[in-house]
Design a protein around this motif. Structure first.
Motif, PDB file in Angstrom:
ATOM      1  N   ASP A   1       0.830  -1.213   0.000  1.00  0.00           N
ATOM      2  CA  ASP A   1       0.000   0.000   0.000  1.00  0.00           C
ATOM      3  C   ASP A   1       0.857   1.253   0.000  1.00  0.00           C
ATOM      4  O   ASP A   1       0.619   2.170   0.772  1.00  0.00           O
ATOM      5  N   THR A   2       1.855   1.290  -0.846  1.00  0.00           N
ATOM      6  CA  THR A   2       2.715   2.472  -0.870  1.00  0.00           C
ATOM      7  C   THR A   2       2.901   2.924  -2.304  1.00  0.00           C
ATOM      8  O   THR A   2       2.815   2.126  -3.238  1.00  0.00           O
ATOM      9  N   GLU A   3       3.133   4.212  -2.417  1.00  0.00           N
ATOM     10  CA  GLU A   3       3.421   4.812  -3.717  1.00  0.00           C
ATOM     11  C   GLU A   3       4.667   4.146  -4.306  1.00  0.00           C
ATOM     12  O   GLU A   3       4.659   3.597  -5.382  1.00  0.00           O
ATOM     13  N   LYS A   4       5.743   4.225  -3.528  1.00  0.00           N
ATOM     14  CA  LYS A   4       7.029   3.720  -4.003  1.00  0.00           C
ATOM     15  C   LYS A   4       7.284   2.308  -3.483  1.00  0.00           C
ATOM     16  O   LYS A   4       6.829   1.951  -2.400  1.00  0.00           O
ATOM     17  N   THR A   5       8.066   1.574  -4.246  1.00  0.00           N
ATOM     18  CA  THR A   5       8.543   0.276  -3.764  1.00  0.00           C
ATOM     19  C   THR A   5       9.700   0.547  -2.802  1.00  0.00           C
ATOM     20  O   THR A   5      10.203   1.669  -2.725  1.00  0.00           O
ATOM     21  N   PHE A   6      10.100  -0.499  -2.059  1.00  0.00           N
ATOM     22  CA  PHE A   6      11.208  -0.287  -1.118  1.00  0.00           C
ATOM     23  C   PHE A   6      11.926  -1.598  -0.812  1.00  0.00           C
ATOM     24  O   PHE A   6      11.426  -2.685  -1.137  1.00  0.00           O
ATOM     25  N   HIS A   7      13.091  -1.438  -0.220  1.00  0.00           N
ATOM     26  CA  HIS A   7      13.922  -2.574   0.197  1.00  0.00           C
ATOM     27  C   HIS A   7      13.777  -2.758   1.696  1.00  0.00           C
ATOM     28  O   HIS A   7      13.641  -1.787   2.424  1.00  0.00           O
ATOM     29  N   PHE A   8      13.855  -3.985   2.163  1.00  0.00           N
ATOM     30  CA  PHE A   8      13.739  -4.197   3.614  1.00  0.00           C
ATOM     31  C   PHE A   8      14.379  -5.510   4.041  1.00  0.00           C
ATOM     32  O   PHE A   8      14.523  -6.431   3.239  1.00  0.00           O
ATOM     33  N   THR A   9      14.742  -5.551   5.317  1.00  0.00           N
ATOM     34  CA  THR A   9      15.125  -6.794   5.974  1.00  0.00           C
ATOM     35  C   THR A   9      13.930  -7.220   6.822  1.00  0.00           C
ATOM     36  O   THR A   9      13.013  -6.437   7.062  1.00  0.00           O
ATOM     37  N   ILE A  10      13.960  -8.457   7.303  1.00  0.00           N
ATOM     38  CA  ILE A  10      12.859  -8.941   8.128  1.00  0.00           C
ATOM     39  C   ILE A  10      12.674  -8.054   9.359  1.00  0.00           C
ATOM     40  O   ILE A  10      11.552  -7.710   9.720  1.00  0.00           O
ATOM     41  N   ASN A  11      13.773  -7.661   9.971  1.00  0.00           N
ATOM     42  CA  ASN A  11      13.642  -6.840  11.176  1.00  0.00           C
ATOM     43  C   ASN A  11      13.057  -5.472  10.875  1.00  0.00           C
ATOM     44  O   ASN A  11      12.270  -4.944  11.652  1.00  0.00           O
ATOM     45  N   GLU A  12      13.441  -4.909   9.740  1.00  0.00           N
ATOM     46  CA  GLU A  12      12.861  -3.619   9.369  1.00  0.00           C
ATOM     47  C   GLU A  12      11.368  -3.768   9.103  1.00  0.00           C
ATOM     48  O   GLU A  12      10.565  -2.913   9.490  1.00  0.00           O
ATOM     49  N   LEU A  13      10.999  -4.858   8.470  1.00  0.00           N
ATOM     50  CA  LEU A  13       9.580  -5.099   8.204  1.00  0.00           C
ATOM     51  C   LEU A  13       8.825  -5.271   9.513  1.00  0.00           C
ATOM     52  O   LEU A  13       7.735  -4.713   9.704  1.00  0.00           O
ATOM     53  N   ASP A  14       9.398  -6.021  10.432  1.00  0.00           N
ATOM     54  CA  ASP A  14       8.794  -6.221  11.742  1.00  0.00           C
ATOM     55  C   ASP A  14       8.530  -4.868  12.404  1.00  0.00           C
ATOM     56  O   ASP A  14       7.444  -4.626  12.947  1.00  0.00           O
ATOM     57  N   GLN A  15       9.505  -3.997  12.340  1.00  0.00           N
ATOM     58  CA  GLN A  15       9.355  -2.668  12.940  1.00  0.00           C
ATOM     59  C   GLN A  15       8.248  -1.881  12.262  1.00  0.00           C
ATOM     60  O   GLN A  15       7.397  -1.267  12.916  1.00  0.00           O
ATOM     61  N   LYS A  16       8.243  -1.930  10.934  1.00  0.00           N
ATOM     62  CA  LYS A  16       7.224  -1.217  10.155  1.00  0.00           C
ATOM     63  C   LYS A  16       5.827  -1.702  10.514  1.00  0.00           C
ATOM     64  O   LYS A  16       4.885  -0.919  10.593  1.00  0.00           O
ATOM     65  N   ILE A  17       5.714  -3.023  10.716  1.00  0.00           N
ATOM     66  CA  ILE A  17       4.413  -3.590  11.069  1.00  0.00           C
ATOM     67  C   ILE A  17       3.987  -3.084  12.441  1.00  0.00           C
ATOM     68  O   ILE A  17       2.855  -2.657  12.640  1.00  0.00           O
TER      69      ILE A  17
END
Lengths: 132, 132
Positions: free
Chosen positions: B27-43
Motif C-alpha cells: 500500500d505504498t506509492e514507491k517500492t522499497f527494500h527491507f530486511t525482516i527486522n525492518e519489516l517487523d518494525q514497520k508492522i
DNA sequence: CAGTTTTTTAGAACCATTATAAACTGCAAT
DNA sequence: ATTGCAGTTTATAATGGTTCTAAAAAACTG
C-alpha cells in the motif's frame, strides 16, 4: 617460501597458519569458490595439523581486505569467497548452490549511466541465476 | 479488501496477518527494500496488534515464492528483500548498507554470451558497489 | 455447526559468524 | 641469543538471524 614476501608486504606477519592457508588457496592451477566450512575441510585434507576456525575466519577476512580474495554476493546462509580476483561475474545454479565463473568477455561491457553524488563505483558484479 | 483475491488466487488463505503484511508491503506509492527486522518494525508502527516473527518469515517467503517479492543478492548478515519485482538492478552503498534501485535503462542491455547445457537463465542481477 | 486443513504463535533449536581472553609467536632492539 | 611487546592463534562462549516444533487458533468445506 613464496608467500612470505606477499604477506609481509601487506603488513601481515607470515605465520605458519597464514602460509598454510595461502598454500591451500593459491597453490592451484585454477581459481575456485569456497565457503569457510569448505575451506576448513580442504585445510584438514591437505595439512596435518589443524587450524582453528577462528583463525580461518580471521585470515580469510584479512586476505579479503588486502584484495587477495573476493566475496561473492549470493543469497545463501553461508558466505562465498572467490580466489579469482579479476573482474568477472557468476552463474549461480539454484538447484545445487554451485557457482560458475563468467568471464567479462562472456558478458560484454556494462555501462552504468546513472551517477550517485559523492560516490564512486568500487565494483560491478553480475549474478546470473540458472534453473532447469 | 483488495488483497483477498490476490492471496486466494495464489493458493494462500487471506488471513488477517497476511492482509496486514500486504498493506505494509504494497500500500505504498514507491517500492522499497527491507530486511525482516525492518519489516517487523514497520508492522509494529502501522498496526496495533503484533504479528509473530515466525509468521513474518513464513509470509515473506510465501510471497517471494509467489513472485510478489524478490530477494536481493547482497553480502550482509541479514537478507534483503525488494517490493519492486520488475527487472532492475541495485547500487549498494558500502558505507551504510543501503540499496538504491538502478533501472534497467540505467544499465543497458546485458547480453550473456555463454550458455550452460540444460540450464536456462532465470534472472540477471547487477550489483554496483559504491564507495566514497 | 462439525470436521479438516492451514496458519499462527511462542519458544526452542540451529548454525554461521564474531567476540573474548589467555597462551603463543614473530621480530626488532638490546 | 635474550628480552619485550605487539600481533596471532586458540578454544570456547556469545551473538543473532533464521528455521523448527508442537500446540492453539483461524479458515474453509460440506
Amino acid at each position: 617460501m613464496k608467500y612470505i614476501e606477499k604477506l609481509r608486504n601487506s603488513g601481515l606477519r607470515p605465520t605458519k597458519q597464514r602460509l598454510q592457508i595461502c598454500e591451500v588457496l593459491f597453490d592451484t592451477e585454477k581459481t575456485f569458490h569456497f565457503t569457510i566450512n569448505e575451506l576448513d575441510q580442504k585445510i584438514k585434507d591437505k595439512i596435518n595439523n589443524k587450524i582453528s576456525l577462528a583463525t580461518i575466519y580471521n585470515t580469510v577476512h584479512a586476505f579479503e581486505k588486502k584484495g587477495y580474495l573476493k566475496q561473492i554476493p549470493v543469497n545463501s546462509n553461508q558466505t562465498y569467497f572467490d580466489t579469482n580476483i579479476t573482474d568477472h561475474h557468476h552463474f549461480y545454479n539454484l538447484k545445487d548452490g554451485k557457482l560458475i565463473d563468467l568471464e567479462n568477455s562472456d558478458v560484454g561491457p556494462i555501462n552504468i549511466k546513472r551517477k550517485i553524488d559523492g560516490k564512486k563505483i568500487k565494483s560491478i558484479e553480475v549474478l546470473v541465476k540458472l534453473e532447469d
